[in-house]
Design a protein around this motif. Structure first.
Motif, mmCIF file in Angstrom:
data_model
loop_
_atom_site.group_PDB
_atom_site.id
_atom_site.type_symbol
_atom_site.label_atom_id
_atom_site.label_comp_id
_atom_site.label_asym_id
_atom_site.label_seq_id
_atom_site.Cartn_x
_atom_site.Cartn_y
_atom_site.Cartn_z
ATOM 1 N N GLY A 24 29.653 -11.071 -70.453
ATOM 2 C CA GLY A 24 29.451 -10.921 -69.020
ATOM 3 C C GLY A 24 28.966 -12.209 -68.398
ATOM 4 O O GLY A 24 28.692 -13.196 -69.090
ATOM 5 N N GLY A 25 28.831 -12.187 -67.082
ATOM 6 C CA GLY A 25 28.348 -13.379 -66.364
ATOM 7 C C GLY A 25 29.492 -14.210 -65.831
ATOM 8 O O GLY A 25 30.375 -13.718 -65.142
ATOM 9 N N GLY A 26 29.450 -15.500 -66.149
ATOM 10 C CA GLY A 26 30.519 -16.391 -65.716
ATOM 11 C C GLY A 26 30.102 -17.340 -64.612
ATOM 12 O O GLY A 26 29.025 -17.223 -64.022
ATOM 13 N N ARG A 27 30.987 -18.282 -64.339
ATOM 14 C CA ARG A 27 30.696 -19.359 -63.395
ATOM 15 C C ARG A 27 31.141 -19.062 -61.968
ATOM 16 O O ARG A 27 30.947 -19.897 -61.079
ATOM 17 N N SER A 28 31.728 -17.913 -61.722
ATOM 18 C CA SER A 28 32.251 -17.624 -60.393
ATOM 19 C C SER A 28 31.191 -16.952 -59.521
ATOM 20 O O SER A 28 30.101 -16.604 -59.979
ATOM 21 N N CYS A 29 31.565 -16.715 -58.262
ATOM 22 C CA CYS A 29 30.659 -16.032 -57.330
ATOM 23 C C CYS A 29 30.503 -14.552 -57.679
ATOM 24 O O CYS A 29 29.701 -13.853 -57.056
ATOM 25 N N GLU A 30 31.223 -14.075 -58.674
ATOM 26 C CA GLU A 30 31.101 -12.688 -59.125
ATOM 27 C C GLU A 30 30.168 -12.543 -60.322
ATOM 28 O O GLU A 30 30.200 -11.515 -61.014
ATOM 29 N N HIS A 31 29.330 -13.546 -60.567
ATOM 30 C CA HIS A 31 28.454 -13.561 -61.742
ATOM 31 C C HIS A 31 27.613 -12.283 -61.852
ATOM 32 O O HIS A 31 27.598 -11.634 -62.908
ATOM 33 N N VAL A 52 27.567 -3.415 -81.003
ATOM 34 C CA VAL A 52 27.783 -4.273 -79.831
ATOM 35 C C VAL A 52 26.985 -5.566 -79.949
ATOM 36 O O VAL A 52 25.781 -5.545 -80.229
ATOM 37 N N VAL A 53 27.661 -6.675 -79.708
ATOM 38 C CA VAL A 53 27.038 -7.993 -79.630
ATOM 39 C C VAL A 53 27.194 -8.471 -78.195
ATOM 40 O O VAL A 53 28.315 -8.610 -77.700
ATOM 41 N N ARG A 54 26.083 -8.705 -77.517
ATOM 42 C CA ARG A 54 26.131 -9.087 -76.107
ATOM 43 C C ARG A 54 26.069 -10.608 -75.971
ATOM 44 O O ARG A 54 25.192 -11.256 -76.544
ATOM 45 N N LEU A 55 26.994 -11.137 -75.188
ATOM 46 C CA LEU A 55 27.026 -12.562 -74.887
ATOM 47 C C LEU A 55 27.077 -12.738 -73.371
ATOM 48 O O LEU A 55 27.711 -11.945 -72.667
ATOM 49 N N THR A 56 26.411 -13.780 -72.891
ATOM 50 C CA THR A 56 26.394 -14.060 -71.457
ATOM 51 C C THR A 56 26.834 -15.493 -71.214
ATOM 52 O O THR A 56 26.427 -16.409 -71.933
ATOM 53 N N ILE A 57 27.684 -15.665 -70.201
ATOM 54 C CA ILE A 57 28.022 -17.001 -69.720
ATOM 55 C C ILE A 57 27.196 -17.244 -68.465
ATOM 56 O O ILE A 57 27.287 -16.487 -67.488
ATOM 57 N N ALA A 58 26.340 -18.266 -68.505
ATOM 58 C CA ALA A 58 25.457 -18.566 -67.374
ATOM 59 C C ALA A 58 26.258 -19.148 -66.213
ATOM 60 O O ALA A 58 27.435 -19.495 -66.347
ATOM 61 N N ARG A 59 25.607 -19.270 -65.075
ATOM 62 C CA ARG A 59 26.285 -19.783 -63.879
ATOM 63 C C ARG A 59 26.788 -21.213 -64.076
ATOM 64 O O ARG A 59 27.757 -21.625 -63.426
#
Length: 327
Positions: A24-31, A52-59
């Motif tokens: 989840g997350g990501g670099r877009s305005c939908e973070h 489940v392994v949770r990963l996040t992409i920061a802004r």
């Protein structure tokens, strides 16, 4: 003499849970929207079947593991490679547009959702219009505008201005008067170097979701109607200012036409997993608006609500998606 014997074992081997990386997350305005979707998916996957392994992409594009510890790209790929399947829930640019699908391909991991090409094409609203037109599905009349051509755009009447590849209705403006055109273009161009300017379509906003099941068959959801006073923009979408009616009140002819057009669009774009296909239903027929290959995925988002109305509850929908990716 009595012989004592050990009873035959009735032990059934325990199924090893499938290891799923949810991103989840990501670099877009939908973070923030993506974080909510990813958390909901991770929480709802059956713990008896899935690890489940949770990963996040920061802004800023950096990666974090489930404990919030930073990972470099090689470390993130290593985590993905240690999972059986990847469930990307990153909306918008740098995720939905095929980038994460490409990373999963390079890591050699199956993943939920559309492939690289379909993600990139569906994210581009202009190219989606061209594909739809090629298979006979109507779209709103419009033109592509860039920063170099924006100043030459003449006022011809009310239009909707939208970035070509942004999401969650960011940068979308309904322009009713000539003096508002330039500010609307500026707002859209601040998010994307290419902007779509479309004539306003007078019709009901109706969406259909399409799911590819593990056996390869396609399942279309009941239609959902968005009832809103004005434009279904970011505020209406997330501020509770719209009514979502599912199933939509449609006659049999319109319902069938929407289902067929949604499946045809999904197929023409080469989609996989689940995608939401958005239409306007007008007096002259249906008009395609856009396609979302990574739609909102909280339990109360449009797509889960649509399939729930068809008898496929949220956890079962997620299970279908993961099994479909593995298949």
């Amino acid at each position: 003499m009595t012989t004592l014997t050990s009873p035959r074992s009735t032990h059934v081997p325990t199924r090893v849970p499938t290891r799923v990386a949810v991103i989840g997350g990501g670099r877009s305005c939908e973070h923030d929207v993506s974080l909510a979707s990813a958390a909901s998916v991770a929480d709802a996957l059956d713990p008896a079947a899935y690890d489940v392994v949770r990963l996040t992409i920061a802004r800023d594009g950096s990666w974090l593991d489930e404990h919030g510890t930073p990972l470099d790209l090689a470390g993130a790929v290593g985590v993905l490679a240690g999972c059986d399947v990847v469930f990307p829930v990153v909306h918008g640019p740098h995720g939905e547009d095929g980038e994460l699908a490409a990373l999963c391909e390079l890591a050699g991991r199956p993943y939920v959702g559309s492939g690289v090409g379909a993600g990139a094409v569906a994210m581009d609203k202009w190219v989606t219009k061209l594909v739809a037109g090629a298979v006979g599905i109507a779209t709103a009349a419009g033109r592509l505008v860039t920063a170099d051509t924006a100043a030459t755009l003449a006022w011809t009447g009310p239009v909707v201005v939208k970035p070509v590849a942004a999401g969650s209705s960011h940068g979308v403006t309904l322009v009713r008067t000539p003096d508002r055109l330039a500010p609307a273009l500026d707002a859209a161009l601040a998010l994307d170097g290419r902007v779509l300017v479309e004539e306003v379509v007078d019709g009901r906003e109706v969406d259909v979701a399409v799911l590819r099941r593990p056996d390869g068959s396609l399942l279309a959801s009941p239609a959902l109607e968005i009832v809103v006073d004005g434009l279904f923009d970011h505020d209406a979408k997330y501020g509770g200012h719209a009514d979502l009616l599912v199933p939509a009140d449609l006659d049999e002819v319109d319902a069938k036409a929407l289902e067929q057009a949604a499946v045809a669009t999904y197929d023409a774009l080469g989609c996989d997993g689940v995608a939401r296909v958005d239409f306007f239903l007008t007096a002259d027929g249906l008009v395609l608006n856009e396609v979302n290959t990574v739609p909102g995925m909280t339990e109360h988002s449009q797509v889960p609500r649509m399939f729930a109305a068809a008898g496929l509850p949220y956890a079962a929908l997620l299970d279908e998606l993961v099994r479909g990716a593995l298949a």
